[in-house]
Write a protein that holds these residues in place. Sequence first.
Motif, PDB file in Angstrom:
ATOM      1  N   ASP A   1     -14.640 -38.582 -94.202  1.00 27.89           N
ATOM      2  CA  ASP A   1     -13.718 -37.711 -93.471  1.00 27.89           C
ATOM      3  C   ASP A   1     -14.468 -36.534 -92.843  1.00 27.89           C
ATOM      4  O   ASP A   1     -14.232 -36.178 -91.681  1.00 27.89           O
ATOM      5  CB  ASP A   1     -12.635 -37.176 -94.408  1.00 27.89           C
ATOM      6  CG  ASP A   1     -11.631 -38.235 -94.837  1.00 27.89           C
ATOM      7  OD1 ASP A   1     -11.621 -39.312 -94.221  1.00 27.89           O
ATOM      8  OD2 ASP A   1     -10.883 -37.979 -95.798  1.00 27.89           O
ATOM      9  N   LEU A   2     -15.378 -35.950 -93.621  1.00 28.67           N
ATOM     10  CA  LEU A   2     -16.134 -34.803 -93.135  1.00 28.67           C
ATOM     11  C   LEU A   2     -16.982 -35.190 -91.923  1.00 28.67           C
ATOM     12  O   LEU A   2     -17.010 -34.473 -90.908  1.00 28.67           O
ATOM     13  CB  LEU A   2     -17.014 -34.271 -94.259  1.00 28.67           C
ATOM     14  CG  LEU A   2     -17.799 -32.991 -93.968  1.00 28.67           C
ATOM     15  CD1 LEU A   2     -16.864 -31.830 -93.709  1.00 28.67           C
ATOM     16  CD2 LEU A   2     -18.727 -32.686 -95.140  1.00 28.67           C
ATOM     17  N   THR A   3     -17.659 -36.326 -92.005  1.00 28.40           N
ATOM     18  CA  THR A   3     -18.490 -36.777 -90.889  1.00 28.40           C
ATOM     19  C   THR A   3     -17.642 -37.042 -89.651  1.00 28.40           C
ATOM     20  O   THR A   3     -18.028 -36.679 -88.527  1.00 28.40           O
ATOM     21  CB  THR A   3     -19.266 -38.039 -91.288  1.00 28.40           C
ATOM     22  OG1 THR A   3     -20.104 -37.735 -92.408  1.00 28.40           O
ATOM     23  CG2 THR A   3     -20.122 -38.536 -90.143  1.00 28.40           C
ATOM     24  N   ALA A   4     -16.485 -37.665 -89.841  1.00 27.74           N
ATOM     25  CA  ALA A   4     -15.599 -37.963 -88.710  1.00 27.74           C
ATOM     26  C   ALA A   4     -15.100 -36.684 -88.052  1.00 27.74           C
ATOM     27  O   ALA A   4     -15.014 -36.596 -86.815  1.00 27.74           O
ATOM     28  CB  ALA A   4     -14.422 -38.831 -89.179  1.00 27.74           C
ATOM     29  N   ILE A   5     -14.777 -35.688 -88.854  1.00 30.88           N
ATOM     30  CA  ILE A   5     -14.295 -34.410 -88.319  1.00 30.88           C
ATOM     31  C   ILE A   5     -15.387 -33.741 -87.485  1.00 30.88           C
ATOM     32  O   ILE A   5     -15.139 -33.232 -86.384  1.00 30.88           O
ATOM     33  CB  ILE A   5     -13.836 -33.496 -89.474  1.00 30.88           C
ATOM     34  CG1 ILE A   5     -12.547 -34.032 -90.098  1.00 30.88           C
ATOM     35  CG2 ILE A   5     -13.638 -32.054 -88.993  1.00 30.88           C
ATOM     36  CD1 ILE A   5     -12.230 -33.435 -91.454  1.00 30.88           C
ATOM     37  N   LEU A   6     -16.608 -33.765 -87.989  1.00 27.86           N
ATOM     38  CA  LEU A   6     -17.707 -33.145 -87.259  1.00 27.86           C
ATOM     39  C   LEU A   6     -18.039 -33.932 -85.993  1.00 27.86           C
ATOM     40  O   LEU A   6     -18.297 -33.323 -84.935  1.00 27.86           O
ATOM     41  CB  LEU A   6     -18.931 -33.042 -88.171  1.00 27.86           C
ATOM     42  CG  LEU A   6     -18.851 -31.897 -89.181  1.00 27.86           C
ATOM     43  CD1 LEU A   6     -19.777 -32.149 -90.370  1.00 27.86           C
ATOM     44  CD2 LEU A   6     -19.212 -30.581 -88.508  1.00 27.86           C
TER      45      LEU A   6
ATOM     46  N   ASP B   1     -16.297 -37.456-103.015  1.00 27.69           N
ATOM     47  CA  ASP B   1     -16.363 -38.916-103.098  1.00 27.69           C
ATOM     48  C   ASP B   1     -16.657 -39.481-101.706  1.00 27.69           C
ATOM     49  O   ASP B   1     -16.700 -38.757-100.707  1.00 27.69           O
ATOM     50  CB  ASP B   1     -15.074 -39.494-103.688  1.00 27.69           C
ATOM     51  CG  ASP B   1     -13.825 -39.132-102.888  1.00 27.69           C
ATOM     52  OD1 ASP B   1     -13.931 -38.901-101.655  1.00 27.69           O
ATOM     53  OD2 ASP B   1     -12.730 -39.094-103.484  1.00 27.69           O
ATOM     54  N   GLN B   2     -16.853 -40.787-101.639  1.00 30.48           N
ATOM     55  CA  GLN B   2     -17.252 -41.411-100.380  1.00 30.48           C
ATOM     56  C   GLN B   2     -16.202 -41.212 -99.284  1.00 30.48           C
ATOM     57  O   GLN B   2     -16.541 -41.021 -98.112  1.00 30.48           O
ATOM     58  CB  GLN B   2     -17.511 -42.908-100.596  1.00 30.48           C
ATOM     59  CG  GLN B   2     -18.768 -43.210-101.393  1.00 30.48           C
ATOM     60  CD  GLN B   2     -20.031 -42.713-100.705  1.00 30.48           C
ATOM     61  OE1 GLN B   2     -20.154 -42.741 -99.483  1.00 30.48           O
ATOM     62  NE2 GLN B   2     -20.976 -42.212-101.496  1.00 30.48           N
ATOM     63  N   ARG B   3     -14.932 -41.256 -99.650  1.00 33.64           N
ATOM     64  CA  ARG B   3     -13.877 -41.099 -98.643  1.00 33.64           C
ATOM     65  C   ARG B   3     -13.927 -39.719 -98.018  1.00 33.64           C
ATOM     66  O   ARG B   3     -13.826 -39.578 -96.793  1.00 33.64           O
ATOM     67  CB  ARG B   3     -12.500 -41.350 -99.271  1.00 33.64           C
ATOM     68  CG  ARG B   3     -11.349 -41.206 -98.264  1.00 33.64           C
ATOM     69  CD  ARG B   3     -10.027 -41.563 -98.901  1.00 33.64           C
ATOM     70  NE  ARG B   3      -9.635 -40.620 -99.932  1.00 33.64           N
ATOM     71  CZ  ARG B   3      -9.011 -39.453 -99.681  1.00 33.64           C
ATOM     72  NH1 ARG B   3      -8.730 -39.096 -98.443  1.00 33.64           N
ATOM     73  NH2 ARG B   3      -8.658 -38.665-100.665  1.00 33.64           N
TER      74      ARG B   3
ATOM     75  N   PRO C   1     -12.586 -30.720 -96.137  1.00 33.38           N
ATOM     76  CA  PRO C   1     -12.377 -31.458 -94.880  1.00 33.38           C
ATOM     77  C   PRO C   1     -11.151 -30.984 -94.100  1.00 33.38           C
ATOM     78  O   PRO C   1     -11.229 -30.807 -92.876  1.00 33.38           O
ATOM     79  CB  PRO C   1     -12.237 -32.906 -95.344  1.00 33.38           C
ATOM     80  CG  PRO C   1     -13.008 -32.966 -96.623  1.00 33.38           C
ATOM     81  CD  PRO C   1     -12.744 -31.640 -97.281  1.00 33.38           C
ATOM     82  N   ALA C   2     -10.023 -30.791 -94.779  1.00 37.80           N
ATOM     83  CA  ALA C   2      -8.814 -30.343 -94.083  1.00 37.80           C
ATOM     84  C   ALA C   2      -9.014 -28.950 -93.494  1.00 37.80           C
ATOM     85  O   ALA C   2      -8.607 -28.675 -92.354  1.00 37.80           O
ATOM     86  CB  ALA C   2      -7.628 -30.357 -95.050  1.00 37.80           C
ATOM     87  N   TRP C   3      -9.620 -28.066 -94.269  1.00 41.21           N
ATOM     88  CA  TRP C   3      -9.894 -26.703 -93.792  1.00 41.21           C
ATOM     89  C   TRP C   3     -10.801 -26.734 -92.574  1.00 41.21           C
ATOM     90  O   TRP C   3     -10.562 -26.039 -91.579  1.00 41.21           O
ATOM     91  CB  TRP C   3     -10.522 -25.895 -94.914  1.00 41.21           C
ATOM     92  CG  TRP C   3     -10.902 -24.494 -94.592  1.00 41.21           C
ATOM     93  CD1 TRP C   3     -10.134 -23.372 -94.729  1.00 41.21           C
ATOM     94  CD2 TRP C   3     -12.182 -24.037 -94.119  1.00 41.21           C
ATOM     95  NE1 TRP C   3     -10.839 -22.254 -94.364  1.00 41.21           N
ATOM     96  CE2 TRP C   3     -12.093 -22.626 -93.988  1.00 41.21           C
ATOM     97  CE3 TRP C   3     -13.378 -24.669 -93.799  1.00 41.21           C
ATOM     98  CZ2 TRP C   3     -13.173 -21.847 -93.540  1.00 41.21           C
ATOM     99  CZ3 TRP C   3     -14.448 -23.905 -93.344  1.00 41.21           C
ATOM    100  CH2 TRP C   3     -14.347 -22.517 -93.212  1.00 41.21           C
TER     101      TRP C   3
END
Length: 352
Positions: free
Chosen positions: A283-288, A277-279, A248-250
């Motif tokens: 995070d990944l969905t929010a970034i996209l 994990d769910q968090r 996610p950070a990358w």
Amino acid sequence: MSLKTDGTQDFLLTADRCRAMGSTFIASVLESVVAQLPRAPVSAAMICNWPGDPAAAALALRVNGALHALARRGTPKRLAQLYRGEHDDFDGAIAAALSEQDQFIADWLRHPTQTNEVARAGATMAALMASARQWGMPFELLELGSSCGLNLNLAHYAYRLGGTEAGDRVSTVRIEPRWRGAPPPMVPVSIATARGVDLHPLDASDPQDRERLLAFAWADQPARMDRLEKALEIARVHPPRVDLGDAPAWLAQRLAEPQRAGHCRAVVHTMFLQYLDQRHRADLTAILDAAGSRATPDGPLVWISFEWTPDRSEVELRLTTWPNGETRVLAKCHPYGDAVEWLDGDTGSLAP
């Protein structure tokens, strides 16, 4: 220890899934591991006391990888003979390996699976063809959970997808999944850049890393092993770029970088979300979603996901495109990419 408390119940479930996918050998290996595990007290304790979800950590496939690695080294002899098909005494061979190589197996358990399955590139290529039909642009490929980066080299492979040919037609790596439904749109795919990330990236030029990948390939699937070996050779000639980092950070960093006009960014992952994990998934969905809100017709973003459904009943190939934010299921797929049922009826149109 009972199967209800020793953490091996997932081994039996994994064995059932392996058998359903045609790998009776691996199923028998895992069933023998459950029966003989007390012979390896160090490994058994690790499995019993695993801090997270054994299924999410793929502990069964970690043990299978360790045993295959030992067999490829020729030790114990009885195990190597089993993997060569010279006998079918699974319990005897597995018991010998567990008792003699307990510490080796325990050490192997500490590292995640590395199933850099090249056949999944067929589904990814089909999704890119559907995206190319819509946008008509070169792609900037960003892959999450790249392992050795073999799927970043998808432009160097040859494909036959429901009768549609794509990629490098003279490549030694040929990907031809069993196909149901209409073929994907016959549109050329141009990869401008390809870059990936992994928590534990492997290097195709490193003999130990190559051997680790080969150990995770299923021993009773020689065609899969041959394809992997050829993909590793291509990676030595065309080294993929895989960064060490948290996905996610990358991804947030990559998507914040300026995008070339007239290029489509494509975020891709195959059988990756199960390790988050769910968090981190949120995070990944929010970034996209945030990056999608910035997308334009001259700088679109697509998200290609090859993942289990939430109930792990099937694998879906999903495509989300921005700036419109549309998501559609393109196909249902075999977990290792061996079969594709194409569902998408939208051939789209080339963007102006």
